[in-house]
Write a protein that holds these residues in place. Sequence first.
Motif, PDB file in Angstrom:
ATOM      1  N   GLY A 253       0.898  -1.213   0.087  1.00 58.06           N
ATOM      2  CA  GLY A 253      -0.256   0.013   0.174  1.00 58.06           C
ATOM      3  C   GLY A 253       0.862   1.330   0.221  1.00 58.06           C
ATOM      4  O   GLY A 253       2.058   1.308  -0.045  1.00 58.06           O
ATOM      5  N   ILE A 328      -7.264  -2.792   4.359  1.00 55.21           N
ATOM      6  CA  ILE A 328      -6.964  -1.669   3.307  1.00 55.21           C
ATOM      7  C   ILE A 328      -7.885  -0.349   3.509  1.00 55.21           C
ATOM      8  O   ILE A 328      -7.738   0.653   2.834  1.00 55.21           O
ATOM      9  CB  ILE A 328      -7.558  -2.234   1.878  1.00 55.21           C
ATOM     10  CG1 ILE A 328      -9.307  -2.343   2.196  1.00 55.21           C
ATOM     11  CG2 ILE A 328      -6.824  -3.296   1.170  1.00 55.21           C
ATOM     12  CD1 ILE A 328     -10.032  -2.825   0.783  1.00 55.21           C
ATOM     13  N   ARG A 329      -7.887  -0.106   4.715  1.00 61.92           N
ATOM     14  CA  ARG A 329      -8.314   1.287   5.146  1.00 61.92           C
ATOM     15  C   ARG A 329      -7.789   1.497   6.500  1.00 61.92           C
ATOM     16  O   ARG A 329      -7.482   0.801   7.400  1.00 61.92           O
ATOM     17  CB  ARG A 329      -9.797   1.503   5.158  1.00 61.92           C
ATOM     18  CG  ARG A 329     -10.349   1.535   3.444  1.00 61.92           C
ATOM     19  CD  ARG A 329     -11.756   1.943   3.567  1.00 61.92           C
ATOM     20  NE  ARG A 329     -12.176   2.136   2.038  1.00 61.92           N
ATOM     21  CZ  ARG A 329     -12.706   1.328   1.415  1.00 61.92           C
ATOM     22  NH1 ARG A 329     -12.555  -0.082   1.774  1.00 61.92           N
ATOM     23  NH2 ARG A 329     -13.076   1.207   0.298  1.00 61.92           N
ATOM     24  N   ASN A 330      -7.468   2.787   7.015  1.00 60.26           N
ATOM     25  CA  ASN A 330      -7.236   3.299   7.956  1.00 60.26           C
ATOM     26  C   ASN A 330      -8.408   3.083   9.220  1.00 60.26           C
ATOM     27  O   ASN A 330      -9.466   2.947   8.766  1.00 60.26           O
ATOM     28  CB  ASN A 330      -6.916   4.714   8.257  1.00 60.26           C
ATOM     29  CG  ASN A 330      -5.687   5.326   7.593  1.00 60.26           C
ATOM     30  OD1 ASN A 330      -5.029   4.661   7.446  1.00 60.26           O
ATOM     31  ND2 ASN A 330      -5.698   6.272   6.907  1.00 60.26           N
ATOM     32  N   PHE A 333      -4.427   0.522   8.185  1.00 60.58           N
ATOM     33  CA  PHE A 333      -4.149   0.362   6.590  1.00 60.58           C
ATOM     34  C   PHE A 333      -2.855  -0.603   6.579  1.00 60.58           C
ATOM     35  O   PHE A 333      -1.768  -0.154   7.043  1.00 60.58           O
ATOM     36  CB  PHE A 333      -3.987   1.616   6.113  1.00 60.58           C
ATOM     37  CG  PHE A 333      -3.768   1.390   4.611  1.00 60.58           C
ATOM     38  CD1 PHE A 333      -4.753   1.068   3.768  1.00 60.58           C
ATOM     39  CD2 PHE A 333      -2.406   1.324   4.020  1.00 60.58           C
ATOM     40  CE1 PHE A 333      -4.506   1.240   2.257  1.00 60.58           C
ATOM     41  CE2 PHE A 333      -2.134   1.313   2.704  1.00 60.58           C
ATOM     42  CZ  PHE A 333      -3.365   1.158   1.834  1.00 60.58           C
ATOM     43  N   GLY A 334      -2.990  -1.745   5.715  1.00 61.70           N
ATOM     44  CA  GLY A 334      -1.643  -2.281   5.367  1.00 61.70           C
ATOM     45  C   GLY A 334      -1.293  -3.434   6.399  1.00 61.70           C
ATOM     46  O   GLY A 334      -0.540  -4.288   5.907  1.00 61.70           O
ATOM     47  N   ASN A 374     -13.352  -3.487   4.693  1.00 66.06           N
ATOM     48  CA  ASN A 374     -12.078  -2.554   4.613  1.00 66.06           C
ATOM     49  C   ASN A 374     -11.227  -3.705   4.687  1.00 66.06           C
ATOM     50  O   ASN A 374      -9.991  -3.270   5.092  1.00 66.06           O
ATOM     51  CB  ASN A 374     -12.075  -1.796   5.932  1.00 66.06           C
ATOM     52  CG  ASN A 374     -13.014  -0.811   6.067  1.00 66.06           C
ATOM     53  OD1 ASN A 374     -13.668  -0.464   4.934  1.00 66.06           O
ATOM     54  ND2 ASN A 374     -13.188   0.111   7.154  1.00 66.06           N
TER      55      ASN A 374
END
Length: 380
Positions: A253, A328-330, A333-334, A374
């Motif tokens: 990401g 994949i989102r805050n 994330f990652g 997410n």
Amino acid sequence: MTHAYTPGLRLAEKLQIRKSRNLPLPGDVMVKKGDTVKFDDIVARTNLPGKVHSVNVVNRLAILPNDLRKNMLKKEGDSVTKDEPIAETRPFIKMFKSICLSPITGNIESISDITGQILLREPPKPVQISAYIDGTVVETIEKEGVVIETNATFIQGIFGVGGETTGELQIVVDSPDEIVTPENIKDSHRDKIIAGGSIIYFDAIKKALDTGVKGIVVGGIRDKEINELLGYDLGVAITGSEDINITIIITEGFGQIRMAQKTFEILKHREGSVASINGATQIRAGVVRPEIIIPYNKEEVSGTAAESSPSENRESVGISIGNQIRIIRNPNFGMLGKVKELPSELQAIETEAMARVLKVEFPDGQTAIVPRANVEAIEE
């Protein structure tokens, strides 16, 4: 067993892959079913029509449209070169002669007695389609293309720029959380694909370009580096057609994100093999992910069966308890983790909306409740 349908990224050390290689227009297929091909073999080719140019001859010669044909020096279908006379008047006094020159090299497409214009077409542009991967032709489609099958390591990234390229895979860092620096890139990496690390900054990308590196596979990148490399803000777009002389694939990401341990280990295991990579990414309808394909040679394949590609032989099975996922989102994330619970009831999330969620367990033992929208499954 509790089960959820969630889009995922494929990560497999050995997979049976089929790639379609199709022409943009009908043309000639250069191979036959059963042929063994290398990544740079031409499997199909065609010609794209040249650009059309309009020339108003009657205006240039100061004649009437009805008189156009008798003043033409060329007829439809004739070839012309740039600045060659294509029409001229024939006055009694030669000093009053007017001449119309061809603005291009090409052919006379049409001559109109009504408009007084002629259309010229540039020469056709040849297009060749390479095999892209080492493999075997398992299907030929007349005038369209071929399907190539191979057993290979297959890794999908999360974002990429740059088109198809092929080169020997080289790992340039010792661990997946290292930063790829200019010092990691040597002259010996020319024409190769380098991989590893948590992030790469523009100074290292510049060094890779100057060295002649064909591709970079790295855990994360800042959008600042992407914009500096492209010379413009990428925004929401389909990538893969950028003319930047390098292909970059991001596996995790944006920002500094440690490359997933399994991804790093698989790449390290395949170091020295020829990899085919493509940075093409499309996030919206018809999702396209950047990909890394590292075919095995016949000796490496014999005796072990590869899995079948899900895109060819089976549908995605979604996620179940115990599956690996990436957030994949805050705010996480990652991060990678394992699905611990898949509650069937809707739950209130931070925005106070009701959503389907899952409970994820991270490698350090901590857990979090995350909306299912997410996360992204890592299909192994």
